[in-house]
Design a protein around this motif. Sequence first.
Motif, short mmCIF file in Angstrom:
data_model
loop_
_atom_site.label_atom_id
_atom_site.label_comp_id
_atom_site.label_asym_id
_atom_site.label_seq_id
_atom_site.Cartn_x
_atom_site.Cartn_y
_atom_site.Cartn_z
N ARG A 47 0.84 -1.20 0.00
CA ARG A 47 0.00 0.00 0.00
C ARG A 47 0.87 1.24 0.00
O ARG A 47 1.84 1.33 0.77
N GLU A 56 0.58 11.81 0.17
CA GLU A 56 0.33 12.66 1.33
C GLU A 56 0.93 14.05 1.15
O GLU A 56 1.78 14.29 0.28
N PRO A 99 1.42 14.33 8.58
CA PRO A 99 1.03 14.52 7.19
C PRO A 99 -0.43 14.12 6.95
O PRO A 99 -0.94 13.22 7.62
N MET A 100 -1.07 14.80 6.02
CA MET A 100 -2.45 14.45 5.64
C MET A 100 -2.39 13.48 4.47
O MET A 100 -1.70 13.73 3.48
N LEU A 101 -3.14 12.40 4.60
CA LEU A 101 -3.21 11.42 3.51
C LEU A 101 -4.27 11.86 2.50
O LEU A 101 -5.43 12.08 2.85
N GLU A 135 -4.76 10.13 -0.58
CA GLU A 135 -5.31 8.95 -1.25
C GLU A 135 -4.39 7.78 -0.98
O GLU A 135 -3.18 7.96 -0.82
N THR A 136 -4.96 6.60 -0.93
CA THR A 136 -4.12 5.40 -0.83
C THR A 136 -4.25 4.61 -2.11
O THR A 136 -5.29 4.60 -2.76
N LEU A 137 -3.15 3.95 -2.47
CA LEU A 137 -3.11 3.15 -3.70
C LEU A 137 -2.69 1.73 -3.33
O LEU A 137 -1.92 1.52 -2.40
N GLY A 138 -3.24 0.77 -4.07
CA GLY A 138 -2.97 -0.63 -3.76
C GLY A 138 -2.58 -1.43 -5.00
O GLY A 138 -2.19 -0.86 -6.03
N ASP A 151 -2.25 -0.54 -8.88
CA ASP A 151 -2.42 0.91 -9.10
C ASP A 151 -1.12 1.56 -9.59
O ASP A 151 -0.02 1.16 -9.22
N LYS A 162 4.42 7.56 0.03
CA LYS A 162 5.09 6.83 1.11
C LYS A 162 4.49 5.43 1.22
O LYS A 162 3.27 5.27 1.10
N LEU A 196 2.91 2.58 3.01
CA LEU A 196 2.17 2.46 4.27
C LEU A 196 2.28 1.05 4.85
O LEU A 196 1.80 0.79 5.96
N THR A 223 -12.99 11.34 -8.88
CA THR A 223 -13.24 10.95 -7.49
C THR A 223 -12.84 12.09 -6.54
O THR A 223 -13.48 12.31 -5.53
N ARG A 262 -15.22 13.85 -3.77
CA ARG A 262 -14.82 13.98 -2.37
C ARG A 262 -14.86 15.43 -1.90
O ARG A 262 -15.10 15.70 -0.72
#
Lengths: 153, 277
Positions: free
Chosen positions: A56, A60, A68-70, A72-75, A78, A96, A98, A139, A143
């Motif tokens: 993951r 950020e 730090p504010m996230l 989006e996360t990518l998996g 991706d 970064k 995760l 997206t 959001r």
Amino acid sequence: MSFSELRNQSAVLAALEDEHLEFLSSIVEEVEIAQDSVVFDEDDSAEAFYIIASGRVGLEVPVPTGTPMLLETLGNGDLVGLSWASEPYRWKWRAKALSPTRVYRFDAEKVRARCAADTSLGAQLYLSIAKAAMMRLQTARVRLLDLYPGAPG
Amino acid sequence: MTTVSAPVVEPMGLHSLKVVSNASESPDTSTIVLDSPGITFHAGQFMMLYAFGVGEAPISVSGNPHSPGTLVHTIRRVGPVTDALCGLRPGDSLGVRGPYGDSWPAGEQGDDLLIVAGGLGMAPLRPAVFEAMANRSRYRNVSLIYGARTPADLLFKDDLVGWMSTSSIDVAVTVDRATSDWWGHVGLVTNEFSRVDFRPESTTALVCGPEVMMRVVARSLRDLGVPASSTWLSLERNMKCAIGFCGHCQFGSDFLCKDGPVLSYDRLAWRLGVDEL
């Protein structure tokens, strides 16, 4: 997950023809990234792009006064990194790991050079990148509406 | 595929029930458990809850349809009635009518079941998860995608942890805002479609959340190949009588209290884009 298996997981790779994948497989580098390691940092030169094989990655924004504010996360499957595809070729966010993460890394300069020489690859790859970018834009716009406080019950 | 309604013996009959417990789910949301001998419901139905002296509100049942004897409701404070309901303490009484409305459809044998919840939309979908787990052999794969504003806004955290620890259901949780200590995903629920296993042409999708979110989800599922007739949304309007007489909850040609609240996307698609309908 092998590079050929990754094709089924990655929308970017799935859109490419065999000969183009052959080129990408000739320059790909498999990289293990430890948890909490920075893949790339904001404003650095965008020298590569990545496709996640496992793990993951978070995009950020560093916050000087706090954590730090996230964004989006990518998996798995991706694409990580869009800024390598257009000037000024500088990252806009920090990426970064995760979790312990394995990625396929593609040298951006080699890909850009090949895309310039082979317009068929250039068109396919950039269309694919545009699709990924469009989905992220759409997206992100949804959001921005901050929908959830209005959920029904 | 059809939805079903549990018969309401006395449509306007009011039961006085006692609160067994009241637990805070998030800063503005509480789950109350009522002692309700003899009242059964189907996943997706709602009750009219009456805070004595204050007023009545339609609230989905959020408990397990297979746990008779109690009714569970998850309520967000949005006005005087829900304030009063959230403030009830064990032993207090309230009035209850129902259950009303259609249930979530079960889907075809061998289908994949995809449950997509946003915010408080998890409350009416929680019974559907219980129902799916109780009939797990009916489906090839069951997935839950749940989106919320922040990790603190997630409902039913114990359930989520429990469901994540079983192989019976794929669970993907995502939020809009988080810091890097958050263990789940950050992004829109539609980002999670690629992370769970479903065959679009053989999928029954159950969706509940803010209407804009449901519209985005339903369109994304349609674009992936899920038939519009297999995507089900739960809508809510200003329900008053709950039996299709008063017209407060009219949505185009449907009274949502009686014809819904669960309707398929092929029936709803055009109406969801009409301003102020």
